[in-house]
Design a protein around this motif. Structure first.
Motif, PDB file in Angstrom:
ATOM      1  N   ALA A   7      18.142  77.993  51.720  1.00 46.04           N
ATOM      2  CA  ALA A   7      17.397  78.972  51.177  1.00 46.04           C
ATOM      3  C   ALA A   7      18.451  79.853  50.673  1.00 46.04           C
ATOM      4  O   ALA A   7      18.324  80.585  49.636  1.00 46.04           O
ATOM      5  CB  ALA A   7      16.132  79.289  51.896  1.00 46.04           C
ATOM      6  N   ALA A   8      19.359  80.277  51.521  1.00 41.20           N
ATOM      7  CA  ALA A   8      20.309  81.330  51.462  1.00 41.20           C
ATOM      8  C   ALA A   8      21.555  81.022  50.431  1.00 41.20           C
ATOM      9  O   ALA A   8      22.136  81.718  50.125  1.00 41.20           O
ATOM     10  CB  ALA A   8      20.767  81.854  52.840  1.00 41.20           C
ATOM     11  N   GLY A   9      21.749  79.702  50.516  1.00 43.57           N
ATOM     12  CA  GLY A   9      22.729  79.227  49.260  1.00 43.57           C
ATOM     13  C   GLY A   9      23.932  79.167  50.064  1.00 43.57           C
ATOM     14  O   GLY A   9      24.999  78.986  49.248  1.00 43.57           O
ATOM     15  N   VAL A  10      24.186  78.938  51.245  1.00 41.24           N
ATOM     16  CA  VAL A  10      25.544  78.959  51.968  1.00 41.24           C
ATOM     17  C   VAL A  10      25.829  77.529  52.180  1.00 41.24           C
ATOM     18  O   VAL A  10      26.862  77.386  52.656  1.00 41.24           O
ATOM     19  CB  VAL A  10      25.441  79.708  53.089  1.00 41.24           C
ATOM     20  CG1 VAL A  10      25.270  81.234  53.034  1.00 41.24           C
ATOM     21  CG2 VAL A  10      24.368  79.261  54.131  1.00 41.24           C
ATOM     22  N   SER A  11      24.912  76.626  52.171  1.00 38.78           N
ATOM     23  CA  SER A  11      25.253  75.277  52.297  1.00 38.78           C
ATOM     24  C   SER A  11      25.878  74.525  50.875  1.00 38.78           C
ATOM     25  O   SER A  11      25.051  74.485  50.122  1.00 38.78           O
ATOM     26  CB  SER A  11      24.232  74.457  52.795  1.00 38.78           C
ATOM     27  OG  SER A  11      24.591  73.039  53.003  1.00 38.78           O
ATOM     28  N   ARG A  12      27.169  74.073  50.929  1.00 38.36           N
ATOM     29  CA  ARG A  12      27.600  73.292  49.887  1.00 38.36           C
ATOM     30  C   ARG A  12      27.387  72.001  49.406  1.00 38.36           C
ATOM     31  O   ARG A  12      27.323  71.244  50.791  1.00 38.36           O
ATOM     32  CB  ARG A  12      29.287  73.657  49.742  1.00 38.36           C
ATOM     33  CG  ARG A  12      29.551  75.097  50.049  1.00 38.36           C
ATOM     34  CD  ARG A  12      29.042  76.010  49.418  1.00 38.36           C
ATOM     35  NE  ARG A  12      29.386  75.945  47.851  1.00 38.36           N
ATOM     36  CZ  ARG A  12      29.018  77.085  46.976  1.00 38.36           C
ATOM     37  NH1 ARG A  12      28.077  77.772  47.544  1.00 38.36           N
ATOM     38  NH2 ARG A  12      29.312  77.031  45.808  1.00 38.36           N
ATOM     39  N   PRO A  13      27.097  71.588  48.492  1.00 41.24           N
ATOM     40  CA  PRO A  13      26.885  69.970  48.509  1.00 41.24           C
ATOM     41  C   PRO A  13      27.669  69.044  49.139  1.00 41.24           C
ATOM     42  O   PRO A  13      27.111  68.113  49.448  1.00 41.24           O
ATOM     43  CB  PRO A  13      26.913  69.817  46.687  1.00 41.24           C
ATOM     44  CG  PRO A  13      26.864  71.032  46.294  1.00 41.24           C
ATOM     45  CD  PRO A  13      27.303  72.255  47.333  1.00 41.24           C
ATOM     46  N   TRP A  14      28.955  69.533  49.367  1.00 37.27           N
ATOM     47  CA  TRP A  14      29.897  68.378  49.745  1.00 37.27           C
ATOM     48  C   TRP A  14      29.879  68.571  51.222  1.00 37.27           C
ATOM     49  O   TRP A  14      30.730  67.793  52.002  1.00 37.27           O
ATOM     50  CB  TRP A  14      31.297  68.657  49.322  1.00 37.27           C
ATOM     51  CG  TRP A  14      31.875  70.147  49.317  1.00 37.27           C
ATOM     52  CD1 TRP A  14      32.463  70.647  50.177  1.00 37.27           C
ATOM     53  CD2 TRP A  14      31.654  70.893  48.376  1.00 37.27           C
ATOM     54  NE1 TRP A  14      32.632  72.039  50.037  1.00 37.27           N
ATOM     55  CE2 TRP A  14      32.269  72.264  48.588  1.00 37.27           C
ATOM     56  CE3 TRP A  14      30.967  71.059  47.133  1.00 37.27           C
ATOM     57  CZ2 TRP A  14      32.228  73.526  47.714  1.00 37.27           C
ATOM     58  CZ3 TRP A  14      31.047  72.046  46.296  1.00 37.27           C
ATOM     59  CH2 TRP A  14      31.707  73.455  46.609  1.00 37.27           C
ATOM     60  N   ASN A  15      28.936  69.591  52.054  1.00 37.75           N
ATOM     61  CA  ASN A  15      29.180  69.735  53.370  1.00 37.75           C
ATOM     62  C   ASN A  15      27.947  69.416  53.896  1.00 37.75           C
ATOM     63  O   ASN A  15      26.754  69.689  53.535  1.00 37.75           O
ATOM     64  CB  ASN A  15      29.351  71.247  53.809  1.00 37.75           C
ATOM     65  CG  ASN A  15      30.761  71.666  53.654  1.00 37.75           C
ATOM     66  OD1 ASN A  15      31.654  70.905  53.807  1.00 37.75           O
ATOM     67  ND2 ASN A  15      30.930  72.988  53.220  1.00 37.75           N
ATOM     68  N   ASP A  16      27.864  68.350  55.017  1.00 41.38           N
ATOM     69  CA  ASP A  16      26.698  67.933  55.651  1.00 41.38           C
ATOM     70  C   ASP A  16      26.189  68.991  56.588  1.00 41.38           C
ATOM     71  O   ASP A  16      26.874  69.247  57.759  1.00 41.38           O
ATOM     72  CB  ASP A  16      26.790  66.687  56.361  1.00 41.38           C
ATOM     73  CG  ASP A  16      25.531  65.988  56.940  1.00 41.38           C
ATOM     74  OD1 ASP A  16      24.906  66.899  57.328  1.00 41.38           O
ATOM     75  OD2 ASP A  16      25.557  64.874  57.300  1.00 41.38           O
ATOM     76  N   PRO A  17      25.050  69.928  56.406  1.00 37.56           N
ATOM     77  CA  PRO A  17      24.862  71.121  57.406  1.00 37.56           C
ATOM     78  C   PRO A  17      24.903  70.384  58.838  1.00 37.56           C
ATOM     79  O   PRO A  17      25.145  71.115  59.819  1.00 37.56           O
ATOM     80  CB  PRO A  17      23.837  71.597  56.732  1.00 37.56           C
ATOM     81  CG  PRO A  17      23.042  70.740  55.777  1.00 37.56           C
ATOM     82  CD  PRO A  17      24.255  69.721  55.414  1.00 37.56           C
ATOM     83  N   ALA A  18      24.049  69.311  59.145  1.00 34.98           N
ATOM     84  CA  ALA A  18      23.824  68.841  60.423  1.00 34.98           C
ATOM     85  C   ALA A  18      25.053  68.374  61.193  1.00 34.98           C
ATOM     86  O   ALA A  18      25.318  68.798  62.459  1.00 34.98           O
ATOM     87  CB  ALA A  18      22.631  67.734  60.243  1.00 34.98           C
ATOM     88  N   ARG A  19      25.822  67.833  60.324  1.00 31.67           N
ATOM     89  CA  ARG A  19      27.261  67.625  60.879  1.00 31.67           C
ATOM     90  C   ARG A  19      28.056  68.661  61.208  1.00 31.67           C
ATOM     91  O   ARG A  19      28.795  68.812  62.312  1.00 31.67           O
ATOM     92  CB  ARG A  19      28.112  66.658  59.841  1.00 31.67           C
ATOM     93  CG  ARG A  19      29.357  65.986  60.496  1.00 31.67           C
ATOM     94  CD  ARG A  19      30.341  65.480  59.294  1.00 31.67           C
ATOM     95  NE  ARG A  19      30.552  66.810  58.520  1.00 31.67           N
ATOM     96  CZ  ARG A  19      31.037  66.599  57.237  1.00 31.67           C
ATOM     97  NH1 ARG A  19      30.815  65.398  56.516  1.00 31.67           N
ATOM     98  NH2 ARG A  19      31.180  67.775  56.400  1.00 31.67           N
ATOM     99  N   ASP A  20      28.161  69.886  60.365  1.00 30.18           N
ATOM    100  CA  ASP A  20      28.753  71.157  60.793  1.00 30.18           C
ATOM    101  C   ASP A  20      28.140  71.597  61.994  1.00 30.18           C
ATOM    102  O   ASP A  20      28.766  72.172  62.639  1.00 30.18           O
ATOM    103  CB  ASP A  20      28.603  71.833  59.519  1.00 30.18           C
ATOM    104  CG  ASP A  20      29.553  71.337  58.272  1.00 30.18           C
ATOM    105  OD1 ASP A  20      30.209  70.666  58.199  1.00 30.18           O
ATOM    106  OD2 ASP A  20      29.445  72.193  57.203  1.00 30.18           O
ATOM    107  N   ILE A  21      26.875  71.614  62.056  1.00 30.25           N
ATOM    108  CA  ILE A  21      26.052  72.182  63.277  1.00 30.25           C
ATOM    109  C   ILE A  21      26.829  71.431  64.562  1.00 30.25           C
ATOM    110  O   ILE A  21      27.237  72.148  65.464  1.00 30.25           O
ATOM    111  CB  ILE A  21      24.653  72.152  63.132  1.00 30.25           C
ATOM    112  CG1 ILE A  21      24.240  73.134  62.028  1.00 30.25           C
ATOM    113  CG2 ILE A  21      24.056  72.468  64.443  1.00 30.25           C
ATOM    114  CD1 ILE A  21      22.709  72.913  61.643  1.00 30.25           C
ATOM    115  N   ALA A  22      26.566  70.261  64.457  1.00 29.94           N
ATOM    116  CA  ALA A  22      27.136  69.418  65.696  1.00 29.94           C
ATOM    117  C   ALA A  22      28.728  69.714  66.066  1.00 29.94           C
ATOM    118  O   ALA A  22      28.904  69.894  67.072  1.00 29.94           O
ATOM    119  CB  ALA A  22      26.883  67.997  65.381  1.00 29.94           C
ATOM    120  N   PHE A  23      29.458  69.812  64.867  1.00 28.21           N
ATOM    121  CA  PHE A  23      30.947  69.996  64.896  1.00 28.21           C
ATOM    122  C   PHE A  23      31.145  71.309  65.774  1.00 28.21           C
ATOM    123  O   PHE A  23      31.995  71.639  66.675  1.00 28.21           O
ATOM    124  CB  PHE A  23      31.654  69.690  63.590  1.00 28.21           C
ATOM    125  CG  PHE A  23      33.226  69.258  64.065  1.00 28.21           C
ATOM    126  CD1 PHE A  23      33.348  68.380  64.408  1.00 28.21           C
ATOM    127  CD2 PHE A  23      34.001  70.320  63.335  1.00 28.21           C
ATOM    128  CE1 PHE A  23      34.700  67.874  64.707  1.00 28.21           C
ATOM    129  CE2 PHE A  23      35.346  70.010  63.561  1.00 28.21           C
ATOM    130  CZ  PHE A  23      35.729  68.744  64.200  1.00 28.21           C
TER     131      PHE A  23
END
Ligand SMILES: CC(C)(COP(=O)(O)OP(=O)(O)OC[C@H]1O[C@@H](n2cnc3c(N)ncnc32)[C@H](O)[C@@H]1OP(=O)(O)O)[C@@H](O)C(=O)NCCC(=O)NCCS
Length: 142
Positions: free
Chosen positions: A22-38
């Motif tokens: 919703a805020a537009g901070v997730s880029r299409p080439w980044n998997d947000p769930a993977r980024d969270i886990a990392f």
């Protein structure tokens, strides 16, 4: 109204990913769930959230690399902008770093995101007149 600043918990994934989209901070080439886990894989980094009335309304990913502090995924619910939540989550990230002895924090802002640059400058962040160079050195895991 109950507002709490706390660390990310296991059950927060869906709400945080929805906020990032919703805020537009997730880029299409980044998997947000993977980024969270990392970010949560070791004590050098984490995600902080502001919870208001059982809803996650702001986030920051914060960590240190042995030299500097970094913040990513600074996001506030689009319906709740200009109420101080952005400042509150940035101050929480700075406290998290200060508690670990980190004395400088930096961040990346896309050139086209001028409004956000002014927000950070208002909070005391200054252009270091450097460029960011990046190279992909492996497959994304996590
Ligand atoms: C940038 C963002 C986090 C700001 O959150 P916010 O909750 O609206 O900001 P706040 O209300 O906490 O504002 C804090 C201060 O910054 C000021 N400010 C906010 N936006 C500003 C802007 N565009 N330019 C200058 N100052 C700004 C406010 O006036 C306030 O000042 P004060 O505390 O001295 O009164 C929010 O707009 C957002 O989520 N944007 C989209 C996602 C994004 O771009 N994230 C950053 C990726 S690098």
């Amino acid at each position: 109204m109950t507002t709490v600043i706390r660390e990310f918990q296991d059950g927060d994934v869906d709400a945080v990913v929805a906020l990032w989209l919703a805020a537009g901070v997730s880029r299409p080439w980044n998997d947000p769930a993977r980024d969270i886990a990392f970010a949560r894989r070791d004590p050098h980094s984490t995600i902080l959230v502001i919870e208001r009335e059982a809803a996650i309304v702001a986030t920051v990913m914060v960590g240190e690399d042995g030299h500097r502090g970094w913040v990513y995924y600074v996001a506030v619910d689009p319906q709740l902008r200009d109420l101080g939540l952005g400042r509150a989550i940035m101050e929480a990230a700075e406290r998290w770093l200060s508690a670990r002895g980190v004395w400088k924090v930096q961040l990346l802002v896309r050139e086209e995101n001028g409004a956000t640059r002014h927000f950070y400058e208002h909070l005391g962040y200054r252009d270091t007149r450097t460029i960011c160079l990046q190279k992909v050195i492996g497959e994304a895991t996590g």
